[in-house]
Design a protein around this motif. Structure first.
Motif, PDB file in Angstrom:
ATOM      1  N   PHE A 153       0.174  -3.722  44.842  1.00  0.00           N
ATOM      2  CA  PHE A 153      -0.435  -5.062  44.580  1.00  0.00           C
ATOM      3  C   PHE A 153      -1.823  -5.733  43.739  1.00  0.00           C
ATOM      4  O   PHE A 153      -2.398  -6.585  44.628  1.00  0.00           O
ATOM      5  CB  PHE A 153      -0.001  -6.473  45.582  1.00  0.00           C
ATOM      6  N   GLY A 154      -2.651  -4.635  43.257  1.00  0.00           N
ATOM      7  CA  GLY A 154      -3.535  -5.123  42.575  1.00  0.00           C
ATOM      8  C   GLY A 154      -4.762  -4.827  43.598  1.00  0.00           C
ATOM      9  O   GLY A 154      -6.358  -5.200  43.347  1.00  0.00           O
ATOM     10  N   LEU A 155      -5.158  -4.151  44.838  1.00  0.00           N
ATOM     11  CA  LEU A 155      -5.474  -4.489  45.772  1.00  0.00           C
ATOM     12  C   LEU A 155      -6.158  -2.593  46.334  1.00  0.00           C
ATOM     13  O   LEU A 155      -5.554  -1.693  46.119  1.00  0.00           O
ATOM     14  CB  LEU A 155      -5.093  -4.533  47.495  1.00  0.00           C
ATOM     15  N   PRO A 156      -7.494  -2.148  46.084  1.00  0.00           N
ATOM     16  CA  PRO A 156      -8.018  -1.161  46.264  1.00  0.00           C
ATOM     17  C   PRO A 156      -7.852  -0.939  47.854  1.00  0.00           C
ATOM     18  O   PRO A 156      -8.743  -2.043  48.368  1.00  0.00           O
ATOM     19  CB  PRO A 156      -9.547  -0.829  45.782  1.00  0.00           C
ATOM     20  N   LEU A 157      -7.474   0.309  47.965  1.00  0.00           N
ATOM     21  CA  LEU A 157      -6.967   0.429  50.203  1.00  0.00           C
ATOM     22  C   LEU A 157      -7.261   1.438  50.527  1.00  0.00           C
ATOM     23  O   LEU A 157      -8.158   0.883  51.745  1.00  0.00           O
ATOM     24  CB  LEU A 157      -5.329   0.505  49.749  1.00  0.00           C
ATOM     25  N   TYR A 158      -7.589   2.803  49.776  1.00  0.00           N
ATOM     26  CA  TYR A 158      -7.845   3.696  51.010  1.00  0.00           C
ATOM     27  C   TYR A 158      -7.786   4.729  49.513  1.00  0.00           C
ATOM     28  O   TYR A 158      -7.641   4.766  48.725  1.00  0.00           O
ATOM     29  CB  TYR A 158      -6.894   4.197  51.892  1.00  0.00           C
ATOM     30  N   LEU A 159      -8.589   5.762  49.728  1.00  0.00           N
ATOM     31  CA  LEU A 159      -8.745   6.893  49.321  1.00  0.00           C
ATOM     32  C   LEU A 159      -7.811   8.160  49.648  1.00  0.00           C
ATOM     33  O   LEU A 159      -7.865   8.916  50.763  1.00  0.00           O
ATOM     34  CB  LEU A 159     -11.097   7.446  49.269  1.00  0.00           C
ATOM     35  N   VAL A 160      -7.719   8.863  49.230  1.00  0.00           N
ATOM     36  CA  VAL A 160      -7.136  10.381  49.442  1.00  0.00           C
ATOM     37  C   VAL A 160      -7.215  11.776  48.289  1.00  0.00           C
ATOM     38  O   VAL A 160      -8.005  10.975  47.078  1.00  0.00           O
ATOM     39  CB  VAL A 160      -6.128  10.190  48.928  1.00  0.00           C
ATOM     40  N   ALA A 161      -7.922  12.341  49.239  1.00  0.00           N
ATOM     41  CA  ALA A 161      -8.419  13.275  48.048  1.00  0.00           C
ATOM     42  C   ALA A 161      -7.260  14.819  48.997  1.00  0.00           C
ATOM     43  O   ALA A 161      -6.258  15.016  49.489  1.00  0.00           O
ATOM     44  CB  ALA A 161      -9.200  14.183  48.988  1.00  0.00           C
ATOM     45  N   LYS A 162      -6.503  15.365  47.453  1.00  0.00           N
ATOM     46  CA  LYS A 162      -5.375  16.609  48.056  1.00  0.00           C
ATOM     47  C   LYS A 162      -6.265  18.315  46.753  1.00  0.00           C
ATOM     48  O   LYS A 162      -6.462  17.741  46.156  1.00  0.00           O
ATOM     49  CB  LYS A 162      -4.041  16.677  47.469  1.00  0.00           C
ATOM     50  N   TYR A 163      -5.688  19.330  47.648  1.00  0.00           N
ATOM     51  CA  TYR A 163      -5.837  20.297  47.235  1.00  0.00           C
ATOM     52  C   TYR A 163      -5.194  21.019  45.547  1.00  0.00           C
ATOM     53  O   TYR A 163      -3.864  20.524  46.072  1.00  0.00           O
ATOM     54  CB  TYR A 163      -6.933  21.545  48.389  1.00  0.00           C
ATOM     55  N   ARG A 164      -5.705  21.798  45.009  1.00  0.00           N
ATOM     56  CA  ARG A 164      -4.595  22.050  43.786  1.00  0.00           C
ATOM     57  C   ARG A 164      -4.830  23.622  44.018  1.00  0.00           C
ATOM     58  O   ARG A 164      -5.765  23.856  44.545  1.00  0.00           O
ATOM     59  CB  ARG A 164      -5.142  21.506  42.533  1.00  0.00           C
ATOM     60  N   ASP A 165      -3.340  24.340  43.738  1.00  0.00           N
ATOM     61  CA  ASP A 165      -3.600  25.598  43.249  1.00  0.00           C
ATOM     62  C   ASP A 165      -3.529  26.504  44.736  1.00  0.00           C
ATOM     63  O   ASP A 165      -4.260  27.536  44.788  1.00  0.00           O
ATOM     64  CB  ASP A 165      -3.944  26.445  42.307  1.00  0.00           C
ATOM     65  N   GLY A 166      -3.195  25.908  45.777  1.00  0.00           N
ATOM     66  CA  GLY A 166      -3.094  26.485  46.812  1.00  0.00           C
ATOM     67  C   GLY A 166      -4.544  26.811  48.007  1.00  0.00           C
ATOM     68  O   GLY A 166      -5.149  27.815  48.697  1.00  0.00           O
ATOM     69  N   GLN A 167      -5.753  25.742  46.900  1.00  0.00           N
ATOM     70  CA  GLN A 167      -6.976  26.346  47.634  1.00  0.00           C
ATOM     71  C   GLN A 167      -7.447  25.573  48.691  1.00  0.00           C
ATOM     72  O   GLN A 167      -7.423  24.470  48.276  1.00  0.00           O
ATOM     73  CB  GLN A 167      -7.679  25.930  46.457  1.00  0.00           C
ATOM     74  N   GLU A 168      -6.430  25.701  50.226  1.00  0.00           N
ATOM     75  CA  GLU A 168      -6.717  25.027  51.312  1.00  0.00           C
ATOM     76  C   GLU A 168      -8.753  24.647  51.249  1.00  0.00           C
ATOM     77  O   GLU A 168      -8.589  23.777  51.312  1.00  0.00           O
ATOM     78  CB  GLU A 168      -6.597  25.287  52.207  1.00  0.00           C
ATOM     79  N   ALA A 169      -9.294  25.922  51.165  1.00  0.00           N
ATOM     80  CA  ALA A 169     -10.681  26.030  51.218  1.00  0.00           C
ATOM     81  C   ALA A 169     -11.703  24.772  51.097  1.00  0.00           C
ATOM     82  O   ALA A 169     -11.950  24.769  51.020  1.00  0.00           O
ATOM     83  CB  ALA A 169     -10.915  27.345  51.482  1.00  0.00           C
ATOM     84  N   ASP A 170     -11.069  24.648  49.972  1.00  0.00           N
ATOM     85  CA  ASP A 170     -11.964  23.686  48.580  1.00  0.00           C
ATOM     86  C   ASP A 170     -11.811  22.561  49.541  1.00  0.00           C
ATOM     87  O   ASP A 170     -12.974  21.761  49.484  1.00  0.00           O
ATOM     88  CB  ASP A 170     -11.278  23.460  47.387  1.00  0.00           C
ATOM     89  N   LEU A 171     -10.896  21.930  50.156  1.00  0.00           N
ATOM     90  CA  LEU A 171     -10.459  20.349  50.864  1.00  0.00           C
ATOM     91  C   LEU A 171     -11.382  21.115  52.311  1.00  0.00           C
ATOM     92  O   LEU A 171     -11.719  19.727  52.474  1.00  0.00           O
ATOM     93  CB  LEU A 171      -8.860  20.451  50.457  1.00  0.00           C
ATOM     94  N   ASP A 172     -11.073  22.003  52.399  1.00  0.00           N
ATOM     95  CA  ASP A 172     -12.110  22.507  53.438  1.00  0.00           C
ATOM     96  C   ASP A 172     -13.524  22.384  53.557  1.00  0.00           C
ATOM     97  O   ASP A 172     -14.064  20.890  54.525  1.00  0.00           O
ATOM     98  CB  ASP A 172     -11.884  22.947  54.332  1.00  0.00           C
ATOM     99  N   ARG A 173     -13.705  22.311  52.669  1.00  0.00           N
ATOM    100  CA  ARG A 173     -15.492  22.374  52.461  1.00  0.00           C
ATOM    101  C   ARG A 173     -15.701  20.883  52.431  1.00  0.00           C
ATOM    102  O   ARG A 173     -16.811  20.270  52.179  1.00  0.00           O
ATOM    103  CB  ARG A 173     -15.694  22.818  50.952  1.00  0.00           C
ATOM    104  N   LEU A 174     -14.929  20.060  51.410  1.00  0.00           N
ATOM    105  CA  LEU A 174     -15.200  18.648  51.018  1.00  0.00           C
ATOM    106  C   LEU A 174     -15.382  17.987  52.267  1.00  0.00           C
ATOM    107  O   LEU A 174     -15.834  16.908  52.007  1.00  0.00           O
ATOM    108  CB  LEU A 174     -14.207  18.054  49.478  1.00  0.00           C
ATOM    109  N   GLN A 175     -14.207  18.080  52.894  1.00  0.00           N
ATOM    110  CA  GLN A 175     -14.433  17.468  53.883  1.00  0.00           C
ATOM    111  C   GLN A 175     -14.983  17.361  55.145  1.00  0.00           C
ATOM    112  O   GLN A 175     -15.694  16.883  56.146  1.00  0.00           O
ATOM    113  CB  GLN A 175     -13.151  18.317  55.287  1.00  0.00           C
ATOM    114  N   ARG A 176     -15.121  19.247  55.329  1.00  0.00           N
ATOM    115  CA  ARG A 176     -16.777  19.336  55.871  1.00  0.00           C
ATOM    116  C   ARG A 176     -18.887  18.609  55.583  1.00  0.00           C
ATOM    117  O   ARG A 176     -19.205  18.447  56.146  1.00  0.00           O
ATOM    118  CB  ARG A 176     -16.924  20.626  56.155  1.00  0.00           C
ATOM    119  N   GLU A 177     -18.591  18.598  54.239  1.00  0.00           N
ATOM    120  CA  GLU A 177     -19.457  18.741  53.346  1.00  0.00           C
ATOM    121  C   GLU A 177     -20.318  16.734  53.083  1.00  0.00           C
ATOM    122  O   GLU A 177     -21.263  16.276  52.974  1.00  0.00           O
ATOM    123  CB  GLU A 177     -20.149  19.107  52.508  1.00  0.00           C
TER     124      GLU A 177
END
Length: 265
Positions: A153-177
């Motif tokens: 509805f034209g409002l910026p609400l929250y940020l979301v990040a998801k890993y691709r290609d099964g690379q869960e460790a990449d999301l772990d790193r983004l979260q940690r660092e």
């Protein structure tokens, strides 16, 4: 004693409302489904392909609750993603981690969207800065992650990040660092459940929207009876606003609550 039972059973029932999370509660991706026949498609991608499915037990839960109460979806999905769900919700709906409340006609509740707009105005610069830093880290380290700000509805609400290609460790790193230090330094919440990571500004919360809508419903119906249903730790606060709570087995919230009482094998 029998007369007392008959009197109790015959008493006028309260109006019933069930606030229910969607993903991983009423349905889930095929990868998360148990191996059973006759999975029912329940949510779809933008290209029309089936993405999430209901099991026999989830269909039984839907039939049980929907036959006895008004079901109100209480979800992180925005309007576009919600409209790709093939379930017949006919009343209020709570979207975007509580940022948006829609009536049965799909019209935003005016007081609530005004509250959300004020909160979004105060946090958009912070969200954009976090997005820029996340995109820079992803590009620099070649991480298999998609990150974006969810708008509705034209409002910026929250940020979301998801890993691709099964690379869960990449999301772990983004979260940690980046994400965890960012959240700890400001008035925001971090929600992580497998491949889904969300940074939620402090003014958003399913529990705030549920509390507001319960008061609205009480004004319309008088005393009411409420149930909260959810699978994630982020759902627990909104479920605590309700009279009763239902937690699916084998979920994040179940593991942190009910499973702690299971006897060792």
């Amino acid at each position: 004693m029998a007369a007392e039972r008959d009197s109790c059973v015959g008493a006028k029932s309260l109006r019933r409302f069930v606030f229910v999370d969607l993903d991983d509660t009423l349905f889930q991706t095929r990868r998360k489904c148990p191996k059973e026949p006759n999975l029912q498609p329940a949510a779809f991608l933008a290209d029309g392909s089936a993405h999430s499915f209901m099991t026999a037990r989830q269909r039984s839960l839907w039939a049980l609750l929907g036959g006895q109460a008004t079901l109100i979806p209480t979800t992180a999905r925005n309007q576009g993603a919600f409209e790709r769900i093939d379930l017949p919700f006919t009343s209020w709906r709570i979207l975007d981690y509580g940022g948006i409340i829609l009536d049965a006609d799909g019209v935003p509740e005016p007081e609530w969207i005004a509250r959300t707009a004020a909160g979004a105005q105060g946090c958009i610069d912070s969200l954009r800065e976090l997005l820029d830093q996340a995109e820079a880290l992803i590009a620099r380290e070649r991480l298999a992650i998609r990150v974006r700000i969810i708008e509705d509805f034209g409002l910026p609400l929250y940020l979301v990040a998801k890993y691709r290609d099964g690379q869960e460790a990449d999301l772990d790193r983004l979260q940690r660092e980046l994400i965890t230090p960012w959240v700890e330094a400001g008035a925001q919440r971090l929600h992580r459940n497998e491949n889904n990571l969300a940074v939620i500004p402090a003014h958003l919360g399913k529990e705030f929207a549920v509390r507001y809508l319960i008061e609205h419903l009480r004004g319309e119906w008088g005393d009411i009876f409420t149930i909260g249903v959810g699978d994630s730790l982020i759902d627990a606060p909104f479920m605590a606003e309700c009279d009763y709570a239902i937690i699916p087995n084998g979920t994040q919230l179940s593991a942190s609550t009910l499973a702690t009482f299971s006897p060792a094998p």
